[in-house]
Design a protein around this motif. Sequence first.
Motif, mmCIF file in Angstrom:
data_model
loop_
_atom_site.group_PDB
_atom_site.id
_atom_site.type_symbol
_atom_site.label_atom_id
_atom_site.label_comp_id
_atom_site.label_asym_id
_atom_site.label_seq_id
_atom_site.Cartn_x
_atom_site.Cartn_y
_atom_site.Cartn_z
ATOM 1 N N ALA A 1 -2.935 -1.957 -8.311
ATOM 2 C CA ALA A 1 -2.133 -3.187 -8.327
ATOM 3 C C ALA A 1 -0.724 -2.934 -7.805
ATOM 4 C CB ALA A 1 -2.071 -3.755 -9.742
ATOM 5 N N ASN A 2 -0.293 -1.678 -7.815
ATOM 6 C CA ASN A 2 1.045 -1.311 -7.338
ATOM 7 C C ASN A 2 1.024 -0.748 -5.920
ATOM 8 O OD1 ASN A 2 3.180 -1.525 -9.624
ATOM 9 N ND2 ASN A 2 1.358 -0.718 -10.645
ATOM 10 N N HIS B 1 -6.533 -12.901 1.177
ATOM 11 C CA HIS B 1 -6.067 -11.711 0.455
ATOM 12 C C HIS B 1 -5.464 -12.100 -0.898
ATOM 13 C CE1 HIS B 1 -4.647 -7.556 0.126
ATOM 14 N NE2 HIS B 1 -3.509 -8.037 -0.327
ATOM 15 N N ALA B 2 -4.694 -13.186 -0.921
ATOM 16 C CA ALA B 2 -4.099 -13.654 -2.179
ATOM 17 C C ALA B 2 -5.179 -14.002 -3.184
ATOM 18 C CB ALA B 2 -3.198 -14.857 -1.914
ATOM 19 N N ALA B 3 -6.263 -14.625 -2.707
ATOM 20 C CA ALA B 3 -7.370 -14.984 -3.597
ATOM 21 C C ALA B 3 -8.055 -13.740 -4.155
ATOM 22 C CB ALA B 3 -8.376 -15.851 -2.844
ATOM 23 N N LEU B 4 -8.201 -12.706 -3.330
ATOM 24 C CA LEU B 4 -8.817 -11.464 -3.798
ATOM 25 C C LEU B 4 -8.003 -10.834 -4.924
ATOM 26 C CD1 LEU B 4 -9.962 -9.748 -0.475
ATOM 27 C CD2 LEU B 4 -11.404 -10.872 -2.185
ATOM 28 N N HIS B 5 -6.690 -11.026 -4.883
ATOM 29 C CA HIS B 5 -5.818 -10.478 -5.925
ATOM 30 C C HIS B 5 -5.616 -11.449 -7.088
ATOM 31 C CE1 HIS B 5 -4.340 -6.540 -4.525
ATOM 32 N NE2 HIS B 5 -4.629 -6.998 -3.326
ATOM 33 N N GLY B 6 -6.314 -12.578 -7.054
ATOM 34 C CA GLY B 6 -6.258 -13.516 -8.165
ATOM 35 C C GLY B 6 -4.953 -14.265 -8.302
ATOM 36 N N PRO C 1 -2.643 -17.353 -8.367
ATOM 37 C CA PRO C 1 -2.817 -18.806 -8.461
ATOM 38 C C PRO C 1 -2.310 -19.504 -7.206
ATOM 39 C CG PRO C 1 -1.787 -17.915 -10.448
ATOM 40 C CD PRO C 1 -1.784 -16.818 -9.426
ATOM 41 N N GLY C 2 -2.834 -20.709 -6.935
ATOM 42 C CA GLY C 2 -2.552 -21.417 -5.696
ATOM 43 C C GLY C 2 -1.089 -21.581 -5.381
ATOM 44 N N ARG C 3 -0.304 -22.061 -6.345
ATOM 45 C CA ARG C 3 1.115 -22.305 -6.083
ATOM 46 C C ARG C 3 1.852 -20.993 -5.830
ATOM 47 N NH1 ARG C 3 4.493 -26.136 -10.044
ATOM 48 N NH2 ARG C 3 3.060 -27.617 -9.033
ATOM 49 N N LEU C 4 1.570 -19.979 -6.646
ATOM 50 C CA LEU C 4 2.222 -18.683 -6.457
ATOM 51 C C LEU C 4 1.825 -18.081 -5.114
ATOM 52 C CD1 LEU C 4 3.967 -16.377 -7.541
ATOM 53 C CD2 LEU C 4 1.928 -15.478 -8.705
ATOM 54 N N ALA C 5 0.547 -18.203 -4.758
ATOM 55 C CA ALA C 5 0.085 -17.692 -3.469
ATOM 56 C C ALA C 5 0.834 -18.370 -2.329
ATOM 57 C CB ALA C 5 -1.417 -17.909 -3.318
ATOM 58 N N SER C 6 1.001 -19.688 -2.417
ATOM 59 C CA SER C 6 1.706 -20.427 -1.361
ATOM 60 C C SER C 6 3.153 -19.977 -1.244
ATOM 61 C CB SER C 6 1.651 -21.933 -1.650
ATOM 62 O OG SER C 6 0.318 -22.417 -1.561
ATOM 63 N N ALA D 1 2.518 -8.016 6.009
ATOM 64 C CA ALA D 1 2.749 -9.196 5.173
ATOM 65 C C ALA D 1 1.644 -9.331 4.139
ATOM 66 C CB ALA D 1 2.825 -10.443 6.048
ATOM 67 N N ARG D 2 0.409 -9.142 4.568
ATOM 68 C CA ARG D 2 -0.732 -9.228 3.651
ATOM 69 C C ARG D 2 -0.646 -8.166 2.561
ATOM 70 N NH1 ARG D 2 -6.615 -7.965 6.060
ATOM 71 N NH2 ARG D 2 -5.554 -5.961 6.295
ATOM 72 N N ALA D 3 -0.267 -6.948 2.956
ATOM 73 C CA ALA D 3 -0.202 -5.845 1.994
ATOM 74 C C ALA D 3 0.873 -6.049 0.942
ATOM 75 C CB ALA D 3 0.046 -4.529 2.734
#
Length: 238
Positions: A76-77, A100-105, A107-112, A146-148
């Motif tokens: 996770a780090n 990638h955000a979904a794979l790390h769980g 939430p939608g707003r935080l991911a955005s 950016a993804r990482a």
Amino acid sequence: MNALDLVDVGFSYGPRRALSEVGFHLAEGSFTALLGPNGAGKSTLIALLTRLYDLRQGEIRVCGYSLRQEPRKALANLGVVFQQSTLDLDLSVEQNLRYHAALHGLPGRLASERIERELERHQLGPRRHDKVRLLNGGHRRRVEIARALLHEPRLLLLDEASAGLDPASREGLNRHVRQLCREQGVAVLWTTHLLDEVRPEDNLLVLNQGRIIANDRAASLGAQQEGGLAAAFERLTA
């Protein structure tokens, strides 16, 4: 706390020894170059750090978490950019980040929120709806970085991240990662076989034939040999 600790790490492919008694530490917010010729063991080390290979000898800790005993907390780090691109070429820049955000769980707003932040940070906003296959090599690498960083790791591994890029793109990527290190406090381990990607102020690890044979500031290693760092590296890896 260090971002990364390795103690007596070893690995073998059957009878062939790939890594032997590898040990070093990376401080938080530091930029460290891992330099070695092709076949030195750099990719094997990255595979162990990312759990693509099972660690059977030694200890690896990421931000204090044992990779063997607490793998989820350790990973996770950790953010990773592999030598071979793992982006989906038929998805847009934003779609790759959302997946990638979904794979790390996240939430939608935080991911955005984080996607917007990374698009801005890496100057990718104008390309957010472009399919990745339309991007040049330098921009693809920025998408991967950016993804990482979406899950806010404290350690970023880049395995030969500049491979295949033209000289200007390589320099731009190198400069960009160093800026992230300074501004975000992320520890970076940058593996390469190219001397021109190393700066005098860098922490420098030299890996050869599976062993760490030098661990010092690049400027200090260069000062030990007439001809500078290139001559020192040639002598160390001869």
